[in-house]
Design a protein around this motif. Structure first.
Motif, PDB file in Angstrom:
ATOM      1  N   GLU A 102       2.092  -1.202  14.284  1.00  0.00           N
ATOM      2  CA  GLU A 102       2.637  -2.398  14.894  1.00  0.00           C
ATOM      3  C   GLU A 102       2.065  -3.648  14.215  1.00  0.00           C
ATOM      4  O   GLU A 102       2.796  -4.544  13.813  1.00  0.00           O
ATOM      5  N   GLY A 103       0.757  -3.643  14.073  1.00  0.00           N
ATOM      6  CA  GLY A 103       0.105  -4.781  13.431  1.00  0.00           C
ATOM      7  C   GLY A 103       0.566  -4.946  11.999  1.00  0.00           C
ATOM      8  O   GLY A 103       0.894  -6.054  11.549  1.00  0.00           O
ATOM      9  N   ALA A 104       0.621  -3.836  11.271  1.00  0.00           N
ATOM     10  CA  ALA A 104       1.007  -3.901   9.863  1.00  0.00           C
ATOM     11  C   ALA A 104       2.425  -4.441   9.728  1.00  0.00           C
ATOM     12  O   ALA A 104       2.711  -5.279   8.867  1.00  0.00           O
ATOM     13  N   LEU A 105       3.304  -3.990  10.608  1.00  0.00           N
ATOM     14  CA  LEU A 105       4.696  -4.443  10.503  1.00  0.00           C
ATOM     15  C   LEU A 105       4.809  -5.930  10.795  1.00  0.00           C
ATOM     16  O   LEU A 105       5.603  -6.626  10.166  1.00  0.00           O
ATOM     17  N   ILE A 106       4.010  -6.390  11.722  1.00  0.00           N
ATOM     18  CA  ILE A 106       4.055  -7.823  12.022  1.00  0.00           C
ATOM     19  C   ILE A 106       3.626  -8.619  10.786  1.00  0.00           C
ATOM     20  O   ILE A 106       4.266  -9.606  10.407  1.00  0.00           O
ATOM     21  N   ILE A 107       2.555  -8.161  10.150  1.00  0.00           N
ATOM     22  CA  ILE A 107       2.073  -8.856   8.959  1.00  0.00           C
ATOM     23  C   ILE A 107       3.140  -8.851   7.865  1.00  0.00           C
ATOM     24  O   ILE A 107       3.490  -9.890   7.300  1.00  0.00           O
ATOM     25  N   TYR A 108       3.673  -7.682   7.599  1.00  0.00           N
ATOM     26  CA  TYR A 108       4.609  -7.603   6.481  1.00  0.00           C
ATOM     27  C   TYR A 108       5.922  -8.311   6.788  1.00  0.00           C
ATOM     28  O   TYR A 108       6.550  -8.878   5.895  1.00  0.00           O
ATOM     29  N   ASN A 109       6.335  -8.247   8.045  1.00  0.00           N
ATOM     30  CA  ASN A 109       7.549  -8.982   8.377  1.00  0.00           C
ATOM     31  C   ASN A 109       7.360 -10.479   8.192  1.00  0.00           C
ATOM     32  O   ASN A 109       8.278 -11.178   7.776  1.00  0.00           O
ATOM     33  N   SER A 110       6.146 -10.950   8.481  1.00  0.00           N
ATOM     34  CA  SER A 110       5.916 -12.385   8.278  1.00  0.00           C
ATOM     35  C   SER A 110       5.875 -12.698   6.785  1.00  0.00           C
ATOM     36  O   SER A 110       6.243 -13.789   6.364  1.00  0.00           O
ATOM     37  N   GLY A 148      10.500  -0.380   5.181  1.00  0.00           N
ATOM     38  CA  GLY A 148      11.253   0.818   5.518  1.00  0.00           C
ATOM     39  C   GLY A 148      10.381   2.063   5.412  1.00  0.00           C
ATOM     40  O   GLY A 148      10.446   2.946   6.259  1.00  0.00           O
ATOM     41  N   ARG A 149       9.551   2.097   4.372  1.00  0.00           N
ATOM     42  CA  ARG A 149       8.682   3.266   4.208  1.00  0.00           C
ATOM     43  C   ARG A 149       7.635   3.341   5.309  1.00  0.00           C
ATOM     44  O   ARG A 149       7.239   4.432   5.724  1.00  0.00           O
ATOM     45  N   ILE A 150       7.192   2.176   5.773  1.00  0.00           N
ATOM     46  CA  ILE A 150       6.246   2.217   6.899  1.00  0.00           C
ATOM     47  C   ILE A 150       6.931   2.838   8.115  1.00  0.00           C
ATOM     48  O   ILE A 150       6.365   3.680   8.801  1.00  0.00           O
ATOM     49  N   HIS A 151       8.179   2.446   8.328  1.00  0.00           N
ATOM     50  CA  HIS A 151       8.914   3.043   9.445  1.00  0.00           C
ATOM     51  C   HIS A 151       9.045   4.542   9.257  1.00  0.00           C
ATOM     52  O   HIS A 151       8.945   5.314  10.210  1.00  0.00           O
ATOM     53  N   PRO A 199       0.779  -1.238   0.000  1.00  0.00           N
ATOM     54  CA  PRO A 199       0.000   0.000   0.000  1.00  0.00           C
ATOM     55  C   PRO A 199       0.811   1.288   0.000  1.00  0.00           C
ATOM     56  O   PRO A 199       0.230   2.342  -0.186  1.00  0.00           O
ATOM     57  N   LEU A 200       2.102   1.211   0.226  1.00  0.00           N
ATOM     58  CA  LEU A 200       2.865   2.454   0.263  1.00  0.00           C
ATOM     59  C   LEU A 200       3.907   2.459  -0.829  1.00  0.00           C
ATOM     60  O   LEU A 200       4.807   1.627  -0.848  1.00  0.00           O
TER      61      LEU A 200
END
Lengths: 395, 839
Positions: free
Chosen positions: B668-676, B693-696, A44-45
């Motif tokens: 937090e939730g999104a990062l867990i999903i994407y990291n998995s 990285g962009r989420i961060h 999404p980003l």
């Protein structure tokens, strides 16, 4: 225009499969979208930045940035342009313009004078940005106008503190920091700057396999209206023990320094005022435990060293009485009760070695120490002095 | 202020296109038009909720936060702290449940845990010095261990009422009775049988029921006063001892959760080859919109309980759902409470009165199964067509037809596991003589086109308004009438970007199949074709951000789980075909819609349900069954292809879950999903890593973002084609660190490397503005747009350009018209004109 950080344009692709009617066409629409992540359509980003869409909120401790553009829309040449950008707050007026006070000689039609101003917001409430422009027409006529932009500065964080006084003169500070903004904030840095009397230690990390890591989880992100508690241990510097007054009454503990980031690294920083605590009064006699074992074997004797400090203004003549009180049946005093301790002048202290016998296993509380001042015939009762854990050792 | 001049108001407005937005809208609906009337003055900001501190804030000066320690001495602080602690716990559990996507059952078990945790949290708030209450908690845990499959809601109700009673300090008859029952259960704990517990709960519930009336009278007032009385006690304890933490420590029922999780894991392992000895279904009639099923296994009794699937119930389904009395019932998506018997259709117990009685099956189930060469171990998943008598063909033929007529690809793509209620209806239909079983209409999907008026062309409207009729006539785009009225025409419209016209055409095409305007609520026969038309129509609506309309039309489909959306329902039309007629993409769309309408939780519920089904299908595939769990012969290759497909679908769902979380800024939730996902997607790992990285960056964690971007850069060193993206990433990091000049340089290098990368050019222009170079920014963007209008007329770019116009001059409208002209020449009616900010 207020320059908050640009945002990354979100991308919400429609997921289709080739079996779907027009599925390929729709996925082609997705692929043509430049805001998507190359090679990763469903993410999404993407990389596309968009300018701020609105003024948004501004919070205390953040930096207010604004673009100021004076554009000559007319077909005439303007001369001697001066631009002043002032920020009127509740208490003061600040000049923000980086362009000097010297007038700019001329401005061609369709040209502009541009400036980006920054100001770290230090006051709550209404702020008014006042832009004043004066210029001269070719005819020599002096013209001027002013424009006003009003915005409200809000409070981003709510900080509450609480002190716990330990017997050992240590002070534990619990600080609750609540995010009262509508969005999540990333806590970049929270620390306690202790005052000169104290050294501080952070208690917000626990030791794990890979070294210590914060107790707040992997992500230092605080959701809206979430509260996080930070704990600090403050120890008085040794040199101030010489002047016990410094430990009494109201003392400065230090300041909390908080740095946070919001969306796209928009930075904010706040520092609290000096946190003050009222040190607990100890009355006439202060009793502290100098040494005590934490675990003792059942039915064995152990030693306890107490320190008695005369905190009142006069000299005391003390008698020590040891009572086995019913509230703590697990420990019995061993030794002479009714011992004369002698005179204890003001501000001086005395170490008294004591001995106890444990009779019941479990967590036991040491109670029943009585000190009588023979001058005033006043008895000071000291209960719940310390706790020991009694274990049976027969295995 | 007195000198404020009206003449300059106009420029005020343009300088500040700002308007207050709801916090999430910037993500959920990318580009919202900002009315030009917005000025800084009109920004309505909520005043600071905590003015009492007189906070001033300053890094250098000492005047800042005035903290009142005196205020903090009150007990309320501790209470807050405790609550926060509990919250934390519950979230962790949710996290776990998200991570537990590998199997359905543990997911369900986890959501159950949450529920228990929160219950425990609620208790602990009231718990101080309340022995009575503690005993309830203990007895509850015993029940759980002994009878884990007992209806959870019953336990909860009795507990909650019990807690309330004890908290109110009522000492009346009913309370004592509960108390005595609890003691009894304590004494008997080792010998207690399932029945005893059951009985106990029932009696306890009855006892508490009689209390509830009293409670209502004394109700919340008592409750709150009790709170304030308890809390000071807590405070003093903390002052007395440093161990106060241990007092506050929740005596939660964490061990229960662990126990149950462990048990359900076992159940999960065995789920594939379960022979139903006994099926027990329980569901909760409470407000929880999530998964209404429990999967648990009693360790002592060795009961194997198969999981119960039912999609999250949406509001429309709930309306239909008949209210059932006290008997445990399943709240299924179609609102049909069905208590399944032994898995044998003939043993269907009494159904709720809202359902017409089901005609007994025509065939003796057991005998026909033994006659079939394709003997299926799972009766529940039995192929319906085997028993469905249609026309002259006999049942024996059908068994072959069913295999033959259903191609591998069809089965693979259409596979879906209906909820138990729906599969029960499907099974009933299959086993009834043709036409004898009539499904109630409220359990069917009855969609219809809701808008009668044709879609207008927003671009044309703008042209008409700002540039006159002459220009508007010149605009030539395809409309629904100018193409052939069939799928080809539809494709043509979509290709030309005339999405509004395409929606119109889908309306026409749906009319042809009897699902047009005003047909909503009428029973119709779905076909693959009609459902695909619907998908196309709804997808286009979402594309055009007509979320409300899309949702309104989607509503008729309920939870996409009605029996008539499965092939088995149409045994005559699709003999032998099994699975869902609704495509997977449509299910995703259906799941995503609530988010787009602002209800993110509902979207997450639906997505996690899909994930659960997806995992079940994968599990079936890896345990030698067909996708839907029936026994079948599949070649190794076919199985592999199928697994790949469903793994891909699983990934699609995961991406959607991640993006939903990101939309509501649950980083937090999104990062867990994407990291998995990083683990799973080796091919796109680096792209995904850069995305993380962009989420961060968006979150504000620049340090971590920098680290990740470096990692990506290191890994792509050898691949020159990616260095452009690395430069963009670097630029983004620099920009977030407010190093606009560095950022500009990075973007510039990226542009030099790939001059046609619209993204890089746009970002470069954005950076120019922050460096005070408005003219440069404008020139860059204008050049970009004019050089290749067909590809660069993107709403984001145009939004930036129009924002710059507004900043630059009070004659921005003129310049925007030029852009509008370009758009009119190059784009179809699906172009999002909102980005021009002209309306």
């Amino acid at each position: 225009m207020r320059l908050t950080k640009p945002t990354i344009m979100p991308h919400h692709p429609l997921v289709t499969e080739s079996r779907d009617l027009c599925g390929d066409l729709i996925s082609r629409l997705n692929d043509a979208e430049i805001s998507r992540t190359p090679g990763l359509g469903a993410f999404p980003l993407g990389n596309l930045l968009t300018l701020p869409q609105n003024f948004g909120n501004i919070f205390l401790g953040e930096t207010f940035s604004s673009y100021i553009s004076v554009h000559n829309d007319s077909s005439q040449l303007c001369k001697e342009i001066t631009l002043k950008a002032d920020l009127q707050t509740g208490s003061q007026r600040l000049s923000l313009s980086s362009i000097g006070t010297q007038p700019i000689p001329e401005l061609q039609p369709d040209h502009s004078i541009d400036d980006v101003i920054h100001h770290e917001v230090k006051e709550l409430g209404t702020h008014i940005l006042v832009c004043a422009v004066s210029y001269m027409l070719t005819s020599g006529e002096r013209m001027q106008f002013r424009k006003f932009f009003k915005f409200q500065v809000l409070k981003p964080l709510d900080v509450k503190t609480k002190f716990y006084n330990a017997e050992s003169d240590e002070v534990y500070l619990e600080a609750q920091i609540q995010n009262i903004t509508p969005g999540p904030i990333y806590m970049e840095h929270v620390s306690l700057d202790p005052s000169q009397q104290y050294t501080s230690a952070e208690l917000n990390a626990k030791d794990g396999k890979e070294g210590s890591h914060p107790v707040f989880g992997t992500l230092d992100c605080l959701s809206p209206s979430d509260t996080r508690q930070y704990l600090y241990c403050l120890t008085p510097r040794p040199e101030i023990y010489s002047d016990t007054r410094l430990l009494k009454g109201v003392t400065n503990i230090g300041k909390l320094d908080i740095v946070w980031k919001t969306s796209m690294g928009e930075r904010g920083r706040l520092q609290t005022s000096q946190l003050q605590r009222v040190a607990p009064g100890y009355g006439d006699i202060r009793l502290t435990v100098e040494s005590v074992p934490d675990t003792v074997a059942l039915e064995s004797s152990f030693d306890l060293v107490c320190k008695i400090t005369n905190c009142c203004e006069r000299t005391m003549d003390l008698t020590l009485v040891l009572q086995n009180v019913t509230s703590s049946p697990g420990l019995l005093w061993s030794g002479v009760s009714g011992r004369q301790l002698g005179k204890l002048p003001h501000n001086e202290s005395l170490d008294i070695p004591l001995s106890l016998i444990s009779v019941i296993p479990g967590l036991q509380t040491i109670s029943g120490l009585r000190l009588t001042d023979n001058f005033l015939k006043r008895t000071y009762e000291h209960d719940e002095i310390a706790q020991v854990f009694v274990v049976s050792v027969d295995t | 202020m007195s000198t404020q001049d009206e003449d300059f108001m106009l420029e005020d407005e343009e300088d500040n296109s700002g308007h207050l937005q709801p916090p999430y809208s910037s993500l959920s609906s990318a580009m919202v038009t900002s009315p030009t009337t917005d000025t800084l003055d009109s920004v309505v900001l909520e005043s600071s909720p905590f003015d009492d501190f007189g906070k001033d804030g300053d890094t250098g000066l000492d005047e800042s936060v005035d903290l009142g320690p005196s205020e903090l001495a009150g007990g309320i602080e501790i209470n807050i702290g405790k609550r926060a602690g509990f919250d934390l716990e519950t979230t962790t559990d949710t996290e776990q449940s998200r991570e537990d996507k590998a199997n359905i059952s543990s997911y369900f078990a986890d959501s159950g845990d949450d529920f228990f945790d929160s219950l425990g949290a609620a208790k602990d708030d009231n718990q101080l010095g309340n022995d009575l209450f503690t005993s309830i908690a203990i007895s509850k845990s015993e029940e759980d261990i002994f009878a884990s499959e007992m209806n959870a809601i019953e336990i909860k109700e009795s507990d909650v009422i019990g807690v309330g009673a004890s908290q109110d300090g009522l000492n009346n008859e009913g309370m004592r009775r509960i108390n005595s029952f609890i003691r009894k259960s304590n004494e008997e704990e080792k010998r207690e049988t399932l029945d005893n517990v059951d009985q106990f709960v029932e009696i306890a519930a009855a006892a508490t029921e009689s209390l509830s009336k009293d409670l209502k009278d004394q109700g919340f007032v008592n409750e709150s006063s009790e709170f304030t009385e308890i809390e000071p006690e807590n405070v003093t304890r903390i002052h007395l001892r440093e161990h106060a933490a241990s007092i506050c420590e929740p005596e939660t029922i964490a061990f229960e959760g662990e126990g149950e999780r462990g048990a359900s894991d076992q159940a999960d392992l065995q789920i594939a080859d379960i022979e139903e000895e006994e099926i027990e279904e329980f569901s909760q009639n409470d407000e929880r919109p999530g998964f209404l099923s429990q999967l648990s296994q009693s360790q002592q009794l060795h009961h194997q309980v198969p999981g119960v699937l039912s999609p999250p119930v949406d509001s429309s389904a709930r309306l239909h759902g008949p209210v059932v009395g006290t008997t445990p019932s399943q709240l299924s998506p179609v609102g049909t409470p069905i208590h399944l018997g032994d898995g044998d259709c003939q043993d269907v117990p009494a159904l709720s009165p809202s359902i017409p009685p089901i005609i007994p099956p025509a065939f003796e189930t057991q005998s026909s199964i033994s006659g079939s060469p394709f003997c299926q171990p799972s009766q529940e998943m039995k192929s319906g067509s085997v028993f469905a008598p249609f026309g002259s063909t006999g049942p024996a033929d059908d068994a072959f037809t069913s295999i033959l007529s259903m191609s591998d690809a069809d089965r693979r793509h259409d596979a879906w596991i209906p909820s138990d209620a729906t599969s029960h209806i499907l099974k009933t239909i299959a086993t009834s003589p043709a036409g004898t079983y009539i499904t109630p209409i409220e359990q069917l999907s009855t969609p219809g086109v809701l808008t009668f008026e044709p879609q207008s062309d927003p671009v044309r409207e703008l042209v008409l308004r700002y540039m006159g009729e002459q220009e508007a006539i010149k605009r030539s785009v395809l409309t629904a009438d100018s193409v052939t009225q069939d799928i080809d025409g539809l494709k043509k419209l979509i290709e030309a970007g005339c999405l509004h016209a395409a929606i119109d055409l889908t309306g026409v095409l749906l009319e042809q199949v009897g699902q047009g305007y005003g047909k909503c609520g009428q029973v119709i026969v779905h076909t693959l074709h009609s459902l695909q038309l619907w998908f196309c129509r709804l997808a286009l609506m979402v594309k055009l951000r007509m979320y409300e309309q899309a949702e309104a039309e989607m509503r008729a489909f309920q939870t996409l789980d009605t029996p008539d959306l499965y092939f088995q329902f149409y045994a005559n039309t699709y003999p032998g075909r099994r699975g869902s007629m609704v495509s997977f993409s449509m299910r995703l769309l259906h799941a995503e819609l609530p988010l787009l309408c602002g209800r993110s939780q509902e979207t997450l519920d639906r997505l996690y349900y899909m994930l659960a089904v997806c995992n079940r299908i994968k599990l079936n595939l890896s345990s030698d069954l067909s996708e839907d769990g029936s026994a079948t012969h599949m070649t190794y290759e076919a199985r592999k292809v199928s697994l790949e497909l469903w793994s891909k679908r699983e990934t699609d769902i995961m991406y959607k879950i991640g993006s939903t979380m990101l939309s509501v800024k649950d980083y937090e939730g999104a990062l867990i999903i994407y990291n998995s996902l990083l683990e799973k997607e080796q091919n796109t790992r680096l792209e995904l890593l850069a995305g993380i990285g962009r989420i961060h960056l968006q979150m504000g964690n620049i340090t971590e973002a920098t680290r990740i971007m470096k990692e990506v850069e290191e890994a792509t060193k050898t691949d020159g084609s990616l260095s452009c993206y690395n430069l963009i990433s670097r630029g983004l990091v620099a920009m977030c660190g407010s190093n606009f000049f560095d950022a500009y340089q990075h973007f510039k290098s990226a542009v030099q490397m790939k001059p046609h990368n619209t993204c890089a050019v746009n970002n470069m222009a954005v950076c120019s503005l922050y460096l005070g170079r408005l003219k440069d920014a404008l020139n860059t963007l204008e050049q970009l747009v004019h050089s290749d209008p067909a590809n660069t007329l993107h709403e984001g770019v145009l939004f930036n350009l129009c924002t710059l116009y507004e900043l630059e001059t009070s004659r921005a409208l003129h310049k925007k018209q030029a852009i509008l002209d370009l758009v009119s020449k190059h784009k179809g009616d699906g172009f999002p004109v909102g980005c021009l900010k002209m309306t």
